[in-house]
Design a protein around this motif. Sequence first.
Motif, PDB file in Angstrom:
ATOM      1  N   VAL A 198       5.050   6.186  -5.082  1.00 37.38           N
ATOM      2  CA  VAL A 198       6.072   5.172  -4.814  1.00 37.38           C
ATOM      3  C   VAL A 198       6.552   5.387  -3.387  1.00 37.38           C
ATOM      4  O   VAL A 198       6.751   6.538  -2.959  1.00 37.38           O
ATOM      5  CB  VAL A 198       7.249   5.295  -5.793  1.00 37.38           C
ATOM      6  N   ILE A 199       6.735   4.309  -2.649  1.00 41.32           N
ATOM      7  CA  ILE A 199       7.220   4.397  -1.271  1.00 41.32           C
ATOM      8  C   ILE A 199       8.513   3.611  -1.171  1.00 41.32           C
ATOM      9  O   ILE A 199       8.573   2.439  -1.558  1.00 41.32           O
ATOM     10  CB  ILE A 199       6.193   3.821  -0.275  1.00 41.32           C
TER      11      ILE A 199
ATOM     12  N   LYS B 236      16.181  10.131  -4.883  1.00 35.71           N
ATOM     13  CA  LYS B 236      16.127  11.120  -3.812  1.00 35.71           C
ATOM     14  C   LYS B 236      15.510  12.447  -4.248  1.00 35.71           C
ATOM     15  O   LYS B 236      15.003  13.201  -3.407  1.00 35.71           O
ATOM     16  CB  LYS B 236      17.526  11.365  -3.243  1.00 35.71           C
ATOM     17  N   ASP B 237      15.513  12.758  -5.561  1.00 35.19           N
ATOM     18  CA  ASP B 237      14.989  14.040  -6.026  1.00 35.19           C
ATOM     19  C   ASP B 237      13.639  13.919  -6.733  1.00 35.19           C
ATOM     20  O   ASP B 237      13.167  14.889  -7.335  1.00 35.19           O
ATOM     21  CB  ASP B 237      15.998  14.704  -6.971  1.00 35.19           C
ATOM     22  N   ILE B 238      13.023  12.738  -6.692  1.00 33.16           N
ATOM     23  CA  ILE B 238      11.736  12.547  -7.356  1.00 33.16           C
ATOM     24  C   ILE B 238      10.613  12.917  -6.390  1.00 33.16           C
ATOM     25  O   ILE B 238      10.460  12.297  -5.332  1.00 33.16           O
ATOM     26  CB  ILE B 238      11.572  11.091  -7.829  1.00 33.16           C
ATOM     27  N   PRO B 239       9.772  13.912  -6.729  1.00 31.90           N
ATOM     28  CA  PRO B 239       8.772  14.408  -5.766  1.00 31.90           C
ATOM     29  C   PRO B 239       7.730  13.391  -5.335  1.00 31.90           C
ATOM     30  O   PRO B 239       7.264  13.436  -4.188  1.00 31.90           O
ATOM     31  CB  PRO B 239       8.111  15.571  -6.533  1.00 31.90           C
ATOM     32  N   HIS B 240       7.308  12.479  -6.223  1.00 29.02           N
ATOM     33  CA  HIS B 240       6.219  11.580  -5.847  1.00 29.02           C
ATOM     34  C   HIS B 240       6.703  10.300  -5.161  1.00 29.02           C
ATOM     35  O   HIS B 240       5.911   9.389  -4.931  1.00 29.02           O
ATOM     36  CB  HIS B 240       5.353  11.217  -7.066  1.00 29.02           C
ATOM     37  N   VAL B 241       7.984  10.259  -4.824  1.00 30.68           N
ATOM     38  CA  VAL B 241       8.504   9.134  -4.047  1.00 30.68           C
ATOM     39  C   VAL B 241       8.500   9.520  -2.571  1.00 30.68           C
ATOM     40  O   VAL B 241       9.162  10.486  -2.168  1.00 30.68           O
ATOM     41  CB  VAL B 241       9.925   8.743  -4.496  1.00 30.68           C
ATOM     42  N   PHE B 242       7.750   8.769  -1.779  1.00 27.70           N
ATOM     43  CA  PHE B 242       7.639   9.011  -0.332  1.00 27.70           C
ATOM     44  C   PHE B 242       8.715   8.178   0.349  1.00 27.70           C
ATOM     45  O   PHE B 242       8.662   6.946   0.346  1.00 27.70           O
ATOM     46  CB  PHE B 242       6.243   8.618   0.142  1.00 27.70           C
ATOM     47  N   LYS B 243       9.685   8.859   0.945  1.00 22.82           N
ATOM     48  CA  LYS B 243      10.862   8.188   1.487  1.00 22.82           C
ATOM     49  C   LYS B 243      10.737   8.057   3.015  1.00 22.82           C
ATOM     50  O   LYS B 243      10.638   9.053   3.719  1.00 22.82           O
ATOM     51  CB  LYS B 243      12.118   8.966   1.106  1.00 22.82           C
ATOM     52  N   VAL B 244      10.778   6.818   3.471  1.00 20.97           N
ATOM     53  CA  VAL B 244      10.549   6.518   4.885  1.00 20.97           C
ATOM     54  C   VAL B 244      11.773   5.811   5.454  1.00 20.97           C
ATOM     55  O   VAL B 244      12.386   4.970   4.796  1.00 20.97           O
ATOM     56  CB  VAL B 244       9.305   5.614   5.062  1.00 20.97           C
TER      57      VAL B 244
ATOM     58  N   ALA C 105       2.748   2.002  12.392  1.00 19.79           N
ATOM     59  CA  ALA C 105       3.590   2.533  11.322  1.00 19.79           C
ATOM     60  C   ALA C 105       2.902   2.405   9.969  1.00 19.79           C
ATOM     61  O   ALA C 105       2.943   3.333   9.150  1.00 19.79           O
ATOM     62  CB  ALA C 105       4.931   1.809  11.305  1.00 19.79           C
ATOM     63  N   VAL C 106       2.288   1.265   9.736  1.00 19.66           N
ATOM     64  CA  VAL C 106       1.559   1.060   8.480  1.00 19.66           C
ATOM     65  C   VAL C 106       0.444   2.097   8.345  1.00 19.66           C
ATOM     66  O   VAL C 106       0.239   2.678   7.271  1.00 19.66           O
ATOM     67  CB  VAL C 106       0.982  -0.371   8.427  1.00 19.66           C
ATOM     68  N   GLU C 107      -0.267   2.353   9.430  1.00 18.08           N
ATOM     69  CA  GLU C 107      -1.352   3.336   9.414  1.00 18.08           C
ATOM     70  C   GLU C 107      -0.817   4.736   9.115  1.00 18.08           C
ATOM     71  O   GLU C 107      -1.385   5.471   8.283  1.00 18.08           O
ATOM     72  CB  GLU C 107      -2.063   3.335  10.770  1.00 18.08           C
ATOM     73  N   ILE C 108       0.272   5.108   9.756  1.00 15.19           N
ATOM     74  CA  ILE C 108       0.855   6.445   9.572  1.00 15.19           C
ATOM     75  C   ILE C 108       1.322   6.632   8.128  1.00 15.19           C
ATOM     76  O   ILE C 108       1.048   7.661   7.492  1.00 15.19           O
ATOM     77  CB  ILE C 108       2.022   6.659  10.547  1.00 15.19           C
TER      78      ILE C 108
ATOM     79  N   SER D 276       0.474   4.894   5.375  1.00 17.80           N
ATOM     80  CA  SER D 276      -0.613   4.815   4.400  1.00 17.80           C
ATOM     81  C   SER D 276      -1.440   6.096   4.362  1.00 17.80           C
ATOM     82  O   SER D 276      -1.931   6.502   3.299  1.00 17.80           O
ATOM     83  CB  SER D 276      -1.512   3.607   4.691  1.00 17.80           C
ATOM     84  N   ASN D 277      -1.580   6.770   5.490  1.00 19.89           N
ATOM     85  CA  ASN D 277      -2.290   8.051   5.518  1.00 19.89           C
ATOM     86  C   ASN D 277      -1.435   9.168   4.920  1.00 19.89           C
ATOM     87  O   ASN D 277      -1.926  10.018   4.158  1.00 19.89           O
ATOM     88  CB  ASN D 277      -2.689   8.414   6.948  1.00 19.89           C
ATOM     89  N   SER D 278      -0.149   9.171   5.245  1.00 23.75           N
ATOM     90  CA  SER D 278       0.729  10.245   4.784  1.00 23.75           C
ATOM     91  C   SER D 278       0.931  10.215   3.273  1.00 23.75           C
ATOM     92  O   SER D 278       1.009  11.266   2.622  1.00 23.75           O
ATOM     93  CB  SER D 278       2.085  10.136   5.488  1.00 23.75           C
ATOM     94  N   VAL D 279       1.043   9.026   2.695  1.00 18.22           N
ATOM     95  CA  VAL D 279       1.338   8.914   1.264  1.00 18.22           C
ATOM     96  C   VAL D 279       0.170   9.398   0.408  1.00 18.22           C
ATOM     97  O   VAL D 279       0.332   9.667  -0.785  1.00 18.22           O
ATOM     98  CB  VAL D 279       1.722   7.466   0.893  1.00 18.22           C
ATOM     99  N   ARG D 280      -0.992   9.546   0.997  1.00 13.87           N
ATOM    100  CA  ARG D 280      -2.158  10.038   0.263  1.00 13.87           C
ATOM    101  C   ARG D 280      -2.147  11.565   0.105  1.00 13.87           C
ATOM    102  O   ARG D 280      -2.976  12.127  -0.622  1.00 13.87           O
ATOM    103  CB  ARG D 280      -3.443   9.604   0.960  1.00 13.87           C
ATOM    104  N   LEU D 281      -1.218  12.231   0.786  1.00 15.73           N
ATOM    105  CA  LEU D 281      -1.116  13.684   0.638  1.00 15.73           C
ATOM    106  C   LEU D 281      -0.829  14.046  -0.822  1.00 15.73           C
ATOM    107  O   LEU D 281      -0.117  13.336  -1.537  1.00 15.73           O
ATOM    108  CB  LEU D 281       0.000  14.228   1.532  1.00 15.73           C
ATOM    109  N   GLU D 282      -1.375  15.175  -1.236  1.00 16.29           N
ATOM    110  CA  GLU D 282      -1.270  15.585  -2.644  1.00 16.29           C
ATOM    111  C   GLU D 282       0.184  15.721  -3.089  1.00 16.29           C
ATOM    112  O   GLU D 282       0.529  15.418  -4.232  1.00 16.29           O
ATOM    113  CB  GLU D 282      -2.000  16.911  -2.839  1.00 16.29           C
TER     114      GLU D 282
END
Length: 280
Positions: free
Chosen positions: A3-4, A99-107, A174-177, A179-185
């Motif tokens: 989730v982003i 804010k405390d959910i690990p799989h949420v990527f906060k930008v 920004a979209v590229e950055i 989309s690449n970052s959210v794929r991290l484990e």
Amino acid sequence: MSVITISRASYSLGKEIAEKLAQRLGYTCIAREILLEASKEFNIPEAKLFRALSTQSSFLDRISSKKHRYIAYIQSSVLHALNCDNVVYHGFAGHFFVKDIPHVFKVRIIADPDERAKLVMARDGVSKDDALHFLTKLDEQRTKWSQFFYGINTSDPSLYDLVIHIKRISVDDAVEIISNSVRLERFQTTPDSKEQMNDLCLAAAVRASLLDIDEDVEVVAQKGEVTVRTRSPQFVQKGLAQHIKDIVKKATCANDVRVETFPTSPLGIWTVVEADKKLN
């Protein structure tokens, strides 16, 4: 799956980034739609829910119980949407709720005041000075809003996993950055993080369903089991506990419910009523 959430200053191109990012990843992009869903579910006019998130409010409006109630409804709807995974959310306040959910990527997306002012000038046909004044007031009001309800400042970089300054970095960059970052484990959904999200979603839904009984009701969920804490006169505690359980059973998929009532007497203490009784 992830989730982003994208927090953005107004006129910083955050909406454009969110929409392009969702298209790039094949995710669902949501924002204002949440208000419509909350409006339907809780039978509240969408305009009232929008005003609850609006920063254009008087002090008395900001402390009103109705505003807190509407935000609880919005929180329940936001969490329900984010619990589906593969979502980009760019509405205001979403990152507060997860804010405390690990799989949420906060930008967080920011931009220079002059660049933001150009967008205001183009939209409203105003001078640069007027546009900058408008943005300053808007930023101040949003900061007051988040501090009042959540005790945090949305511009605090520690709230986010990634902060992007739109200047030398373009919208497409920004979209590229992202989309690449959210794929991290570390940002992938795991059984534990999914259970944490499920519990958060369940607690919000239960609380929203009980606001007519107690606007200050406290709800905690753990592994599908719900604890409700509320205040009431001692002579109605037992009947109230069953009433709460009936409401929770009808409104949610909670496995178990525990109701703790706190006597309204100043000398009262928490009393566990019908503890650990299963919903069936």
